[in-house]
Design an enzyme around this catalytic site. Sequence first.
Site, PDB file in Angstrom:
ATOM      1  N   CYS A   1       0.770  -1.238   0.000  1.00  0.00           N
ATOM      2  CA  CYS A   1       0.000   0.000   0.000  1.00  0.00           C
ATOM      3  C   CYS A   1       0.805   1.295   0.000  1.00  0.00           C
ATOM      4  O   CYS A   1       0.332   2.273  -0.575  1.00  0.00           O
ATOM      5  CB  CYS A   1      -1.106  -0.013   1.046  1.00  0.00           C
ATOM      6  SG  CYS A   1      -0.518  -0.167   2.698  1.00  0.00           S
TER       7      CYS A   1
ATOM      8  N   ARG B   1      15.753   1.769  -0.310  1.00  0.00           N
ATOM      9  CA  ARG B   1      15.533   0.513  -1.029  1.00  0.00           C
ATOM     10  C   ARG B   1      15.093  -0.586  -0.070  1.00  0.00           C
ATOM     11  O   ARG B   1      15.574  -1.714  -0.121  1.00  0.00           O
ATOM     12  CB  ARG B   1      16.765   0.085  -1.839  1.00  0.00           C
ATOM     13  CG  ARG B   1      16.377  -0.864  -3.004  1.00  0.00           C
ATOM     14  CD  ARG B   1      17.579  -1.512  -3.676  1.00  0.00           C
ATOM     15  NE  ARG B   1      18.486  -0.547  -4.225  1.00  0.00           N
ATOM     16  CZ  ARG B   1      19.820  -0.617  -4.080  1.00  0.00           C
ATOM     17  NH1 ARG B   1      20.381  -1.617  -3.444  1.00  0.00           N
ATOM     18  NH2 ARG B   1      20.579   0.328  -4.594  1.00  0.00           N
ATOM     19  N   SER B   2      14.161  -0.226   0.833  1.00  0.00           N
ATOM     20  CA  SER B   2      13.628  -1.222   1.760  1.00  0.00           C
ATOM     21  C   SER B   2      12.783  -2.228   0.993  1.00  0.00           C
ATOM     22  O   SER B   2      12.325  -1.948  -0.121  1.00  0.00           O
ATOM     23  CB  SER B   2      12.772  -0.535   2.818  1.00  0.00           C
ATOM     24  OG  SER B   2      11.607  -0.016   2.219  1.00  0.00           O
TER      25      SER B   2
ATOM     26  N   ASP C   1      20.561   3.268  -2.091  1.00  0.00           N
ATOM     27  CA  ASP C   1      20.671   3.005  -0.658  1.00  0.00           C
ATOM     28  C   ASP C   1      22.132   3.164  -0.238  1.00  0.00           C
ATOM     29  O   ASP C   1      22.976   3.543  -1.057  1.00  0.00           O
ATOM     30  CB  ASP C   1      20.066   1.665  -0.234  1.00  0.00           C
ATOM     31  CG  ASP C   1      20.958   0.475  -0.490  1.00  0.00           C
ATOM     32  OD1 ASP C   1      22.041   0.646  -1.090  1.00  0.00           O
ATOM     33  OD2 ASP C   1      20.579  -0.635  -0.101  1.00  0.00           O
TER      34      ASP C   1
END
Lengths: 311, 311
Positions: free
Chosen positions: A142, A177-178, A200
């Site tokens: 989401c 960049r999780s 990242d």
Amino acid sequence: MSCKVVLAQGISASYREELKNTIKSRNIRPKLVGFLANEDPAAAKYAEWTAKTCAETGVEFELRTCARNDLEDKIIEANQDAGVHGIMVYYPVFGDRQDQYLQNVVDVSKDVEGLHHKYVYNMYHNIRFLDEAKTKKCIIPCTPLGLVKVMEYVGVYNGILPHGNRLHGRVVTIINRSEIVGRPLAALLANDGARVYSVDINGIQEFHRGVGLQLKKHEVTETTLKVEDVLPLSDVVITGVPSPSYKVPSNLIRDGAVCINFSTFKNFDGEEIKKKAAIYVPAVGKVTVAMLERNLVRLYDYQNQDRAASA
Amino acid sequence: MSCKVVLAQGISASYREELKNTIKSRNIRPKLVGFLANEDPAAAKYAEWTAKTCAETGVEFELRTCARNDLEDKIIEANQDAGVHGIMVYYPVFGDRQDQYLQNVVDVSKDVEGLHHKYVYNMYHNIRFLDEAKTKKCIIPCTPLGLVKVMEYVGVYNGILPHGNRLHGRVVTIINRSEIVGRPLAALLANDGARVYSVDINGIQEFHRGVGLQLKKHEVTETTLKVEDVLPLSDVVITGVPSPSYKVPSNLIRDGAVCINFSTFKNFDGEEIKKKAAIYVPAVGKVTVAMLERNLVRLYDYQNQDRAASA
């Protein structure tokens, strides 16, 4: 200074209105359970927003707090409860890989956040439906989905181009960049035609789908580029650095860029960025919550379809 | 000094012998594919061991090297290839949550490492079979499984007690709470009756199953204990700290303890620990590889059963 500051409240308004009408006209009462098992004030604030938005739109929201070591059992209980249509967890809980384990404990049929491996895998592979008959659209994580909606709202998506190619020609830098936001977002935007620089602390990867390969999945290549190289090239800069001290160097931002921050901290210097950006979106939380509710209504319908099919 | 040093070579000998006989007498040729997508010398060494042990026991082993960004596609290719019975990946690849994503990309029917969410979930919940008829045992993550076998070999498991309770009365400290080894190991040992102190940089958790709750799953409680408190209480100390500089303080180890190191670095000072420990196992890699092969033969059989059932 001609920067337009666009607030999440305004971006989410049409989605909230649509949700409200859908729920009212269909006379349904989807129920979302949120689990709070940490003492992070950002999580508590997000839970408050969720409760408030749900109350406005007609979704039944129940916040359940528990000790983190009880969370897995509580999720399983909610998985098995037919009265619960959607489940979300306020992360971080353990702040490490155990959180990713928990994301897969949430039943795929109730995962409003779209963080289950099945949804993440489908998103990376540009698989857009859950079934062969293409009646059930996949749930998209989401926050990335919310960011796509923000980009549609502020005109980064070009409606003249065909679906799946509406970012063709756009260059986007994403600082984060999780596995929850940055990497899936890079994939989504690349799948829609953008060239994405994913930044990242270990370096910069480029996500792109290649020319003319519409609807095939993106590729990822390692680069030796630095932030100084990619920011001046970028039409859009999206940041999500979870630190109060981090600020994007405004001097590197290209004139007229679109700057979007999804961190709970302000990653852009508000005054400086207005001198460079054409559009600045300082926060996106409310859009994320609207997407959560949208996913909930979708899952509510799938659950009823499945129940009807097996009856 | 009466410390007995026990080497993985000896511990794994009977398993390797059994595997060799099974494979020869049944005249089968299970194939394992290993993916090397990093430049970690420890991973390359582990790959060498795998190749050597497989050659000895009659398993066909193929090492495939690739760039880390191609790994996902390569895994999917191997998932779809009926000639490949088992798949393993030499981690770390990305060294972050993306590795955990990849663990779920490996098809559950070929996951010799037992790292897929389904296996990890079943292990935490003490679910021991994949099917209701209880014909298919679950795959257990292979390093934790190897450590259980080491503990059986050195007499920590008490064969007089019933299965599922053979660690009753044992106190175990595990210094490592990774999702791949430390946390699953703590759960496995607690499910077998031990009281386990699970140590990581954020603190110590206690895993225990409670008295008389045989075959129900363990519980986890947070403690305010420190390493100084738990080491002197522990019959068994198991370490897996991925650092060349970390050493367990030997002075805190209880006289006659069992000390086991699964890190590729030596977490115990070899000379000091021999003055305290009754049994010292400096490394376990060869046992892990034997477990990998054991899982492979099991998955080979399941795949053939499934093929026969659907034919």
